[in-house]
Motif scaffolding. Structure first.
Motif, PDB file in Angstrom:
ATOM      1  N   SER A  34      28.072  51.186 -39.889  1.00 48.55           N
ATOM      2  CA  SER A  34      28.492  52.539 -40.273  1.00 48.55           C
ATOM      3  C   SER A  34      29.810  52.854 -39.584  1.00 48.55           C
ATOM      4  N   ASN A  35      30.608  53.656 -40.243  1.00 52.94           N
ATOM      5  CA  ASN A  35      31.916  54.035 -39.727  1.00 52.94           C
ATOM      6  C   ASN A  35      31.797  54.708 -38.362  1.00 52.94           C
ATOM      7  N   GLY A  36      30.892  55.670 -38.269  1.00 56.24           N
ATOM      8  CA  GLY A  36      30.753  56.431 -37.032  1.00 56.24           C
ATOM      9  C   GLY A  36      30.349  55.568 -35.851  1.00 56.24           C
ATOM     10  N   GLN A  37      29.393  54.668 -36.068  1.00 59.84           N
ATOM     11  CA  GLN A  37      28.920  53.832 -34.974  1.00 59.84           C
ATOM     12  C   GLN A  37      30.000  52.838 -34.531  1.00 59.84           C
ATOM     13  N   LEU A  38      30.681  52.233 -35.494  1.00 62.84           N
ATOM     14  CA  LEU A  38      31.733  51.286 -35.137  1.00 62.84           C
ATOM     15  C   LEU A  38      32.839  51.967 -34.328  1.00 62.84           C
TER      16      LEU A  38
END
Length: 244
Positions: free
Chosen positions: A103-107
């Motif tokens: 996911s964008n947020g986690q990365l």
């Protein structure tokens, strides 16, 4: 002018142990124990606990300017900053097992904590290192080795640690011109019995689950062996080379 020691991320299990052992090993040096959380541990008189945003560039800059004002240079800086799992700023983080877990947020969170924050410290410390033999250590991980990756998974953690290693390797070129007495070390501590590794200890052999005391003592024993003209290093707790 005096030389000081900095522990960045001093409130965790490894960070607190670093402060304890460093204060005993270097009783004549001020130890700055920096962390986002207030610290309750009891340290020696040469320890200065400071509650600052160690991940915020403005706070990093202000702290480093305070060193200038006190006519202090850095003999040793150790960053234990890192994230593998847990809740960070309302976002739940967990290592990815497959591509669909990305996911964008986690990365972005992985890269900010594990890569960007140590790089910001490298930026602000370069002109503040001692002219005497000195070191900057960043806690990395063997899973950040690109050539050693045979199992896959853990995309964000692996990639952010690989990025940290590359940032150190690149910074070492510039440090070689601007801070010639400073050695950069990417340190793999193995699996340490702290909250970071707790959910993943089930498959770890007892003899491979290390105490913070052991890992810190191994690191501090390693530092005198390092040479600035061979910087950067990527080494594990046994002082063995980890491939980039």
């Amino acid at each position: 002018m005096s030389d000081v020691i900095i522990v960045i991320g001093a409130s965790g299990g490894i960070g607190q142990e670093l402060v304890h052992q460093l204060s005993e090993r270097y009783p004549d040096n001020i130890i700055y124990a920096l962390s986002r959380k207030s610290q309750t541990a009891s340290f020696s008189d040469n320890v200065r606990c400071m509650n600052i945003r160690t991940d915020d560039e403005k706070a990093i800059h202000e702290f480093c300017k305070s060193l200038d004002a006190s006519d202090q240079k850095v003999r040793l800086a150790i960053s234990t900053v890192g994230i593998l799992h847990g809740e960070v700023d309302g976002l739940q983080i967990a290592p990815e097992k497959r591509l669909e877990d990305l996911s964008n947020g986690q990365l972005l969170r992985y890269f900010h904590v594990n890569s960007v924050v140590p790089a910001l410290w490298l930026k602000h410390l370069v002109d503040r290192m001692s002219d005497q033999p000195s070191q900057i250590v960043c806690f990395s991980a063997r899973v950040g080795s690109i050539s050693d990756n045979r199992l896959g998974g853990w995309y964000g953690y692996r990639a952010s640690k690989a990025a940290l290693n590359m940032l150190l390797k690149t910074a070492a070129v510039e440090y070689g011109r601007r801070a010639k007495s400073t050695t950069l070390l990417s340190y793999h501590p193995g699996t340490v019995d702290t909250g970071l590794s707790e959910p993943f200890q089930r498959n770890v052999k007892p003899e491979k689950l290390f105490t913070p005391e052991f890992i810190v003592s191994q690191l501090l024993a390693l530092l005198p062996e390092l040479r600035a003209d061979q910087s950067p290093y990527f080494l594990d707790w046994e002082h063995e080379v980890v491939t980039w």
